[in-house]
Design an enzyme around this catalytic site. Structure first.
Site, PDB file in Angstrom:
ATOM      1  N   TYR A   1    -107.970   7.772   6.492  1.00  0.00           N
ATOM      2  CA  TYR A   1    -107.895   9.075   7.180  1.00  0.00           C
ATOM      3  C   TYR A   1    -108.634  10.172   6.400  1.00  0.00           C
ATOM      4  O   TYR A   1    -108.870  11.261   6.933  1.00  0.00           O
ATOM      5  CB  TYR A   1    -106.442   9.529   7.387  1.00  0.00           C
TER       6      TYR A   1
ATOM      7  N   HIS B   1    -103.554  -1.908   6.468  1.00  0.00           N
ATOM      8  CA  HIS B   1    -103.814  -1.133   7.691  1.00  0.00           C
ATOM      9  C   HIS B   1    -104.104  -2.023   8.912  1.00  0.00           C
ATOM     10  O   HIS B   1    -103.589  -1.796   9.989  1.00  0.00           O
ATOM     11  CB  HIS B   1    -104.985  -0.173   7.431  1.00  0.00           C
TER      12      HIS B   1
ATOM     13  N   LEU C   1     -96.938   9.019  21.498  1.00  0.00           N
ATOM     14  CA  LEU C   1     -97.015   9.918  22.660  1.00  0.00           C
ATOM     15  C   LEU C   1     -98.224   9.588  23.528  1.00  0.00           C
ATOM     16  O   LEU C   1     -98.598  10.368  24.401  1.00  0.00           O
ATOM     17  CB  LEU C   1     -97.098  11.377  22.184  1.00  0.00           C
TER      18      LEU C   1
ATOM     19  N   LYS D   1     -97.687  12.868  15.971  1.00  0.00           N
ATOM     20  CA  LYS D   1     -98.536  13.822  15.257  1.00  0.00           C
ATOM     21  C   LYS D   1     -98.647  15.080  16.102  1.00  0.00           C
ATOM     22  O   LYS D   1     -98.854  14.989  17.327  1.00  0.00           O
ATOM     23  CB  LYS D   1     -99.915  13.189  15.055  1.00  0.00           C
ATOM     24  N   SER D   2     -98.497  16.230  15.495  1.00  0.00           N
ATOM     25  CA  SER D   2     -98.840  17.467  16.200  1.00  0.00           C
ATOM     26  C   SER D   2     -99.310  18.502  15.210  1.00  0.00           C
ATOM     27  O   SER D   2     -98.750  18.644  14.120  1.00  0.00           O
ATOM     28  CB  SER D   2     -97.643  18.032  16.982  1.00  0.00           C
TER      29      SER D   2
ATOM     30  N   ARG E   1     -94.291  22.323  18.414  1.00  0.00           N
ATOM     31  CA  ARG E   1     -94.221  20.949  18.920  1.00  0.00           C
ATOM     32  C   ARG E   1     -93.644  19.998  17.877  1.00  0.00           C
ATOM     33  O   ARG E   1     -92.932  19.055  18.206  1.00  0.00           O
ATOM     34  CB  ARG E   1     -95.601  20.461  19.332  1.00  0.00           C
TER      35      ARG E   1
ATOM     36  N   ASN F   1     -90.515  17.725  18.790  1.00  0.00           N
ATOM     37  CA  ASN F   1     -90.574  16.267  18.715  1.00  0.00           C
ATOM     38  C   ASN F   1     -89.443  15.663  17.873  1.00  0.00           C
ATOM     39  O   ASN F   1     -89.117  14.489  18.033  1.00  0.00           O
ATOM     40  CB  ASN F   1     -91.935  15.815  18.170  1.00  0.00           C
TER      41      ASN F   1
END
Ligand SMILES: NC(=O)c1ccc[n+]([C@@H]2O[C@H](COP(=O)([O-])OP(=O)(O)OC[C@H]3O[C@@H](n4cnc5c(N)ncnc54)[C@H](OP(=O)(O)O)[C@@H]3O)[C@@H](O)[C@H]2O)c1
Length: 278
Positions: free
Chosen positions: A54, A112, A194, A235-236, A241, A245
């Site tokens: 990432y 991963h 999501l 994730k947000s 949010r 969540n």
């Protein structure tokens, strides 16, 4: 009571606890990553998911160490990238990850992707097991592994992963993989819980189930994960949010609602574990 503790934790097969919901950090880098993880920790998340690939471990680590939350309360997860697969390469990859995070130990370290064409995942797994034995990592697991990949690891090393993190959402319910993980004592984590912002939250079934409980579509979907007994990693970027969540303890979906959310058209949004290359 913080929202997180209302959901509790799951006990892994190595005896350690895993919070019942976590926070994802894919595709967020730079100061934004530090800001997002900092606000997620403030909101009450205690499981943070990153990965070497990432490119944000340094920023995520900065948020963790600067948060003021006691280190032992936070489960930091990172993942071994494909380029670092193999026994010695995995040990070196781990050192880079730990250095980037700025931590003295990692809580959960995953392979991963299995990358079966390269056939290095068993050697990589042996390195992760050594890191656990040496105390550098608390728990070890995998991501995107099929039942056949899991069985090979277990047969060749005698060590069962604590976690298998897989793509899972109402558009990919993964019934067989959830059962395969459970049969081996492996906790399932859901990535893309999501539906990765690709329309899942706008489908009539999700909207109607959510409206019946007076909650947002995201909360209904995260409650669905929780009732399946899996650990979602939403994730947000938005602090509101992020809090929304986490707020999934105060309502329960009926069996009918669970089944309805689980009967949407099924399709993968990410790679196929048997063919994905990193
Ligand atoms: N192991 C693997 O191979 C793998 C692969 C992919 C992902 N992951 C992990 O899983 C985590 C989650 O997956 P993901 O990030 O791909 O997708 P996701 O969590 O399913 O969806 C994220 C998207 O949903 C939006 N969102 C979040 N909360 C919302 C809400 N309450 N209402 C409406 N929209 C909302 C976000 O927008 P905003 O940010 O604008 O709120 C973002 O566009 C990743 O971040 C990563 O840590 C692992």
């Amino acid at each position: 009571m913080p929202l997180m503790s209302a959901l509790g934790s799951i006990t892994l097969n190595d005896g350690h606890l895993l919070p019942a919901i976590g926070f994802g950090t894919w595709r967020v880098t730079g100061d934004e990553a530090t800001d997002e993880v900092r606000s997620a920790l403030e909101a009450g998340y205690r499981l943070i998911d990153t990965a070497a690939s990432y490119g944000n471990e340094e920023e995520v680590g900065r948020a963790v160490t600067g948060s003021g939350v006691p280190r032992e309360e936070i489960v930091v997860t990172s993942k071994l990238r494909g380029a670092d697969q193999g026994y010695d390469a995995a040990l070196r990859g781990f050192e880079r990850t730990l250095g980037a995070l700025g931590l003295d130990r990692l809580d959960l370290y995953l392979i991963h992707w299995p990358l079966p064409a390269r056939d290095l995942y068993v050697e990589s797994w042996k390195a992760l097991v050594r890191l656990r034995e040496e105390g550098a990592v608390r728990s070890v697991g995998v991501s995107n592994f099929t039942a056949a990949h899991l069985d090979r690891l277990i047969d060749e090393t005698g060590v069962t992963p604590a976690v298998n993190q897989i793509e899972l959402h109402p558009g990919l319910v993964q019934e067989e993989m959830r059962a395969a993980n459970a049969a081996r004592g492996i906790v399932t984590e859901s990535w893309g819980p999501l539906g990765r912002g690709k329309g899942l939250l706008d489908t009539p079934a999700v909207r109607e189930v959510a409206a019946a409980h007076g909650v947002s579509p995201a909360r209904a979907v995260l409650r669905w994960h929780h009732q399946l007994g899996v650990v979602p990693l939403p994730k947000s970027a938005d602090p509101l949010r992020q809090r929304e969540n986490l707020d999934i303890a105060g309502f329960t979906l009926s069996d009918e609602e669970m089944a309805r959310l689980g009967s949407l058209p099924q399709r993968r949004l990410g790679g196929d574990p048997d063919t994905h290359e990193e």
